[in-house]
Design a protein around this motif. Structure first.
Motif, short mmCIF file in Angstrom:
data_model
loop_
_atom_site.label_atom_id
_atom_site.label_comp_id
_atom_site.label_asym_id
_atom_site.label_seq_id
_atom_site.Cartn_x
_atom_site.Cartn_y
_atom_site.Cartn_z
N ALA A 104 7.28 -58.00 -124.43
CA ALA A 104 6.58 -57.33 -125.52
C ALA A 104 6.39 -55.87 -125.17
N MET A 105 6.46 -55.02 -126.18
CA MET A 105 6.36 -53.58 -125.95
C MET A 105 5.31 -52.98 -126.89
N GLY A 106 4.80 -51.85 -126.49
CA GLY A 106 3.78 -51.19 -127.31
C GLY A 106 3.96 -49.69 -127.34
N TRP A 107 3.39 -49.09 -128.37
CA TRP A 107 3.30 -47.64 -128.47
C TRP A 107 1.83 -47.26 -128.33
N PHE A 108 1.63 -46.13 -127.67
CA PHE A 108 0.28 -45.63 -127.44
C PHE A 108 0.30 -44.12 -127.69
N ARG A 109 -0.86 -43.53 -127.86
CA ARG A 109 -0.91 -42.09 -128.04
C ARG A 109 -2.15 -41.51 -127.39
N GLN A 110 -2.05 -40.24 -127.04
CA GLN A 110 -3.18 -39.54 -126.45
C GLN A 110 -3.29 -38.17 -127.07
N ALA A 111 -4.37 -37.96 -127.78
CA ALA A 111 -4.65 -36.67 -128.40
C ALA A 111 -5.40 -35.78 -127.40
N PRO A 112 -5.35 -34.47 -127.58
CA PRO A 112 -6.04 -33.57 -126.64
C PRO A 112 -7.52 -33.90 -126.52
N GLY A 113 -7.98 -34.04 -125.30
CA GLY A 113 -9.39 -34.31 -125.05
C GLY A 113 -9.82 -35.74 -125.30
N LYS A 114 -8.87 -36.61 -125.61
CA LYS A 114 -9.22 -38.01 -125.89
C LYS A 114 -8.48 -38.94 -124.95
N GLU A 115 -8.96 -40.16 -124.87
CA GLU A 115 -8.30 -41.17 -124.05
C GLU A 115 -7.06 -41.71 -124.77
N ARG A 116 -6.15 -42.23 -123.98
CA ARG A 116 -4.97 -42.87 -124.55
C ARG A 116 -5.40 -44.08 -125.35
N GLU A 117 -4.78 -44.29 -126.52
CA GLU A 117 -5.16 -45.40 -127.38
C GLU A 117 -3.94 -46.18 -127.85
N PHE A 118 -4.19 -47.41 -128.18
CA PHE A 118 -3.16 -48.31 -128.70
C PHE A 118 -2.77 -47.89 -130.10
N VAL A 119 -1.45 -47.96 -130.39
CA VAL A 119 -0.95 -47.67 -131.73
C VAL A 119 -0.32 -48.91 -132.37
N ALA A 120 0.60 -49.54 -131.64
CA ALA A 120 1.30 -50.69 -132.21
C ALA A 120 1.95 -51.48 -131.07
N SER A 121 2.21 -52.76 -131.35
CA SER A 121 2.91 -53.60 -130.37
C SER A 121 3.84 -54.54 -131.10
N ILE A 122 4.86 -55.00 -130.36
CA ILE A 122 5.85 -55.91 -130.93
C ILE A 122 6.26 -56.91 -129.87
N SER A 123 6.32 -58.18 -130.25
CA SER A 123 6.72 -59.22 -129.31
C SER A 123 8.20 -59.09 -128.99
N TRP A 124 8.66 -59.81 -127.96
CA TRP A 124 10.04 -59.64 -127.53
C TRP A 124 11.03 -60.02 -128.62
N GLY A 125 10.67 -60.97 -129.45
CA GLY A 125 11.55 -61.39 -130.54
C GLY A 125 11.32 -60.62 -131.83
N GLY A 126 10.31 -59.77 -131.84
CA GLY A 126 10.03 -58.97 -133.01
C GLY A 126 9.23 -59.68 -134.09
N PHE A 127 8.74 -60.88 -133.80
CA PHE A 127 8.06 -61.65 -134.85
C PHE A 127 6.56 -61.41 -134.90
N LEU A 128 5.99 -60.99 -133.79
CA LEU A 128 4.55 -60.75 -133.74
C LEU A 128 4.33 -59.25 -133.58
N ILE A 129 3.74 -58.64 -134.59
CA ILE A 129 3.53 -57.20 -134.62
C ILE A 129 2.07 -56.91 -134.91
N ARG A 130 1.53 -55.94 -134.21
CA ARG A 130 0.15 -55.53 -134.42
C ARG A 130 0.10 -54.01 -134.56
#
Length: 117
Positions: free
Chosen positions: A33-59
């Motif tokens: 499973a893989m995810g995308w994250f982001r970090q804005a200036p002055g802020k902590e890194r945060e979760f953006v999206a994730s996808i299971s290895w087969g692509g069926f479970l997405i958040r």
């Protein structure tokens, strides 16, 4: 150990779109499973999206739901993030990583996304 390289960021006006790519090397991620994250200036890194290895479970984080789309191409060992209707508050450095995050997987350099109003 997997190495991750993000690309596709840039400067875009509010309402515009970008597609980010995350290319993995060192080992296959097609069972990870893989995810995308982001970090804005002055802020902590945060979760953006994730996808299971087969692509069926997405958040998605509530802030991007309905505007961002995560996908993957296991044959290319690559994960994507399609971003639409971008807002100035989406400005950040975007990173990908395995999901959930493993302490043994280093972060890539990220790709800068800047949304102007």
């Amino acid at each position: 150990q997997v190495q991750l390289v993000e690309s596709g960021g840039g400067l875009v006006q509010a309402g515009g779109s970008l597609r980010l790519s995350c290319a993995a090397s060192g080992r296959t991620i097609n069972r990870t499973a893989m995810g995308w994250f982001r970090q804005a200036p002055g802020k902590e890194r945060e979760f953006v999206a994730s996808i299971s290895w087969g692509g069926f479970l997405i958040r998605y984080a509530d802030a991007v739901k309905g505007r961002f789309t995560i996908s993957r191409d296991n044959a290319k060992n690559t994960v994507y993030l399609r971003m639409s209707s971008l807002k100035p508050e989406d400005t950040a450095v975007y990173y990908c990583n395995v999901f959930p995050i493993e302490s043994t997987t280093p972060w890539g350099q990220g790709t800068q996304v800047t949304v102007s109003s």
